[in-house]
Structures are given as C-alpha cells and as structure tokens.
Design a protein around this motif. Sequence first.
Motif, PDB file in Angstrom:
ATOM      1  N   LYS A  75      69.710 -92.714  13.731  1.00  0.00           N
ATOM      2  CA  LYS A  75      70.925 -93.153  14.414  1.00  0.00           C
ATOM      3  C   LYS A  75      71.370 -92.115  15.445  1.00  0.00           C
ATOM      4  O   LYS A  75      71.709 -92.459  16.586  1.00  0.00           O
ATOM      5  CB  LYS A  75      72.032 -93.393  13.394  1.00  0.00           C
ATOM      6  CG  LYS A  75      73.344 -93.894  14.003  1.00  0.00           C
ATOM      7  CD  LYS A  75      74.384 -94.141  12.921  1.00  0.00           C
ATOM      8  CE  LYS A  75      75.710 -94.592  13.538  1.00  0.00           C
ATOM      9  NZ  LYS A  75      76.735 -94.812  12.476  1.00  0.00           N
ATOM     10  N   LEU A  76      71.348 -90.832  15.056  1.00  0.00           N
ATOM     11  CA  LEU A  76      71.719 -89.767  15.982  1.00  0.00           C
ATOM     12  C   LEU A  76      70.759 -89.727  17.169  1.00  0.00           C
ATOM     13  O   LEU A  76      71.177 -89.584  18.322  1.00  0.00           O
ATOM     14  CB  LEU A  76      71.720 -88.420  15.257  1.00  0.00           C
ATOM     15  CG  LEU A  76      72.005 -87.191  16.125  1.00  0.00           C
ATOM     16  CD1 LEU A  76      73.406 -87.266  16.726  1.00  0.00           C
ATOM     17  CD2 LEU A  76      71.836 -85.908  15.312  1.00  0.00           C
ATOM     18  N   GLY A  91      68.163 -84.220  23.559  1.00  0.00           N
ATOM     19  CA  GLY A  91      67.381 -84.423  22.351  1.00  0.00           C
ATOM     20  C   GLY A  91      68.104 -83.892  21.132  1.00  0.00           C
ATOM     21  O   GLY A  91      69.294 -83.595  21.169  1.00  0.00           O
ATOM     22  N   ILE A  92      67.367 -83.789  20.025  1.00  0.00           N
ATOM     23  CA  ILE A  92      67.931 -83.276  18.786  1.00  0.00           C
ATOM     24  C   ILE A  92      67.018 -82.176  18.242  1.00  0.00           C
ATOM     25  O   ILE A  92      65.881 -82.021  18.680  1.00  0.00           O
ATOM     26  CB  ILE A  92      68.116 -84.390  17.731  1.00  0.00           C
ATOM     27  CG1 ILE A  92      66.759 -84.993  17.336  1.00  0.00           C
ATOM     28  CG2 ILE A  92      69.053 -85.473  18.247  1.00  0.00           C
ATOM     29  CD1 ILE A  92      66.867 -86.015  16.208  1.00  0.00           C
ATOM     30  N   VAL A  93      67.537 -81.429  17.281  1.00  0.00           N
ATOM     31  CA  VAL A  93      66.755 -80.382  16.620  1.00  0.00           C
ATOM     32  C   VAL A  93      66.644 -80.743  15.147  1.00  0.00           C
ATOM     33  O   VAL A  93      67.652 -80.980  14.478  1.00  0.00           O
ATOM     34  CB  VAL A  93      67.418 -78.996  16.781  1.00  0.00           C
ATOM     35  CG1 VAL A  93      66.565 -77.924  16.104  1.00  0.00           C
ATOM     36  CG2 VAL A  93      67.612 -78.666  18.252  1.00  0.00           C
ATOM     37  N   LYS A 103      62.184 -79.054  17.944  1.00  0.00           N
ATOM     38  CA  LYS A 103      62.957 -79.762  18.961  1.00  0.00           C
ATOM     39  C   LYS A 103      62.323 -81.119  19.244  1.00  0.00           C
ATOM     40  O   LYS A 103      61.116 -81.229  19.404  1.00  0.00           O
ATOM     41  CB  LYS A 103      63.012 -78.950  20.260  1.00  0.00           C
ATOM     42  CG  LYS A 103      63.849 -77.692  20.161  1.00  0.00           C
ATOM     43  CD  LYS A 103      63.891 -76.972  21.503  1.00  0.00           C
ATOM     44  CE  LYS A 103      64.747 -75.724  21.422  1.00  0.00           C
ATOM     45  NZ  LYS A 103      64.777 -74.999  22.721  1.00  0.00           N
ATOM     46  N   LEU A 104      63.156 -82.130  19.293  1.00  0.00           N
ATOM     47  CA  LEU A 104      62.695 -83.471  19.660  1.00  0.00           C
ATOM     48  C   LEU A 104      63.421 -83.854  20.944  1.00  0.00           C
ATOM     49  O   LEU A 104      64.638 -84.063  20.945  1.00  0.00           O
ATOM     50  CB  LEU A 104      63.014 -84.460  18.541  1.00  0.00           C
ATOM     51  CG  LEU A 104      62.500 -85.888  18.709  1.00  0.00           C
ATOM     52  CD1 LEU A 104      60.979 -85.901  18.790  1.00  0.00           C
ATOM     53  CD2 LEU A 104      62.955 -86.757  17.542  1.00  0.00           C
ATOM     54  N   LYS A 105      62.692 -83.903  22.047  1.00  0.00           N
ATOM     55  CA  LYS A 105      63.286 -84.085  23.367  1.00  0.00           C
ATOM     56  C   LYS A 105      63.174 -85.530  23.836  1.00  0.00           C
ATOM     57  O   LYS A 105      62.196 -86.219  23.553  1.00  0.00           O
ATOM     58  CB  LYS A 105      62.581 -83.181  24.388  1.00  0.00           C
ATOM     59  CG  LYS A 105      62.728 -81.685  24.102  1.00  0.00           C
ATOM     60  CD  LYS A 105      64.118 -81.208  24.446  1.00  0.00           C
ATOM     61  CE  LYS A 105      64.234 -79.709  24.355  1.00  0.00           C
ATOM     62  NZ  LYS A 105      65.546 -79.221  24.785  1.00  0.00           N
ATOM     63  N   THR A 106      64.177 -85.965  24.594  1.00  0.00           N
ATOM     64  CA  THR A 106      64.123 -87.309  25.170  1.00  0.00           C
ATOM     65  C   THR A 106      63.187 -87.355  26.371  1.00  0.00           C
ATOM     66  O   THR A 106      62.653 -88.396  26.708  1.00  0.00           O
ATOM     67  CB  THR A 106      65.525 -87.760  25.608  1.00  0.00           C
ATOM     68  OG1 THR A 106      66.085 -86.776  26.484  1.00  0.00           O
ATOM     69  CG2 THR A 106      66.441 -87.930  24.411  1.00  0.00           C
TER      70      THR A 106
END
Length: 208
Positions: A75-76, A91-93, A103-106
């Motif tokens: 969801k985030l 993105g999110i970590v 790290k997960l980048k858009t």
Amino acid sequence: LLNSSIYKTYQDAARKNVRFKIGLFDIYKHGDMIIDPEAVDYKERLRLVREFLPQLDKNIFHVIEPVEGVEQIIKLWDIVKNGKHPLTTEGIVLYPSKGYPIKLKTLQERDVYIREILPGQGKYKGNAAGGFTYSLEPNGPIIGHVGTGFSDELRREMWEDPDEFIGRRARVKFLEQLPSGALRAPVFLALHEDYPNQALPALASRQY
C-alpha cells in the motif's frame, strides 16, 4: 537547496532562514557501543532512536514511522509510486529484521561522471549552465547529456566555476538504458560529496 554542496546548502539555508526537518530512521552508535544492524533487530534499533528523541529539538527531529506487513508495504509503495505521498515520490526503503536496508526506487538511478558544462539557452543564455555531458566511467566516452533537475542557483554555480564540477560524480534518475549505453530521459538528482573529481576533461568525440 539540497542540489548544492553541503557547505553551500547550509549557508543558503541560513541566509533564507530555512530550517530543515530531519527524519530519523536508524542508529549507528549508542554510548560507546557501535550498533551492528546484522546483530541488533531493527525494532530494537528504532526503540533506541525513540529513546533519544526527547533530547532533541522536536521542531527539527522526528522519527520516520515504518509500516509492517506485506499488505501495508505494498500500500505504501503504491502511494509513493503514484505520487500521492506528501514526502517523496522516489521510492521506499525496506528494512529486514536484521541486516542492511534495501532501496526500492520508482525510477532507475545510477552514477555518472560530469565531463563538460553546457551553455544555457533561453533565459539561461550567457548567465547559467544548460546542463552537463556525462560518461559512465571516469574517463570513458561521453554518451549523453543531462539538462534537467537543476535549481537556477546550481546552474549559475556550474556556469561560473565549471572546474568545480567537471570530473565529479553525480546521481541521476532515468527511464531506461539504451543499447548505446546512454540513459533515456536522465534527470539530475544530486552530487556525490564523498568522491573526488575523477574524470578527465571532455573528449573531442561523443557517442550521443
């Protein structure tokens, strides 16, 4: 502000009366003890962060609150990816229970080397940089250029003192890497402050 050097960032922030808000998300040292992320669970590290929080200026420091569970993480990720998060679109970590974050980048990101500063056009003509050419290795062939993502102030700095930037390592985001090696639609993100100038000046021939 963050697209400038660290020293100049704080200079400009003081001049413009800007106070940064700093998000805390992990801890490196507790007293004399170094916190090993491979040995200490992340929940415990976050507890230690919160333990120190009352001693810090609450107008500046806050804890980055995590979400847990696959559904909440997805969801985030969707909120960030769709540009609906108030703090970031990058993105999110992901923090495992123990170990180092991922790290997960858009968008894809990578480092490039600045090879020459390009003159600006339009309102930037004669007074600011239009961007820079880059190579993927310090002294590799120049394969493209980056022309967006810069603040007006950074453009002026690049134009007025190109030697300060040529050879430096920069982080860019892009859509994809083309067969030539060039990056499609690259956007400048930031300069690396912890690497010395490495590249030679621009080469006479380019591949883009």
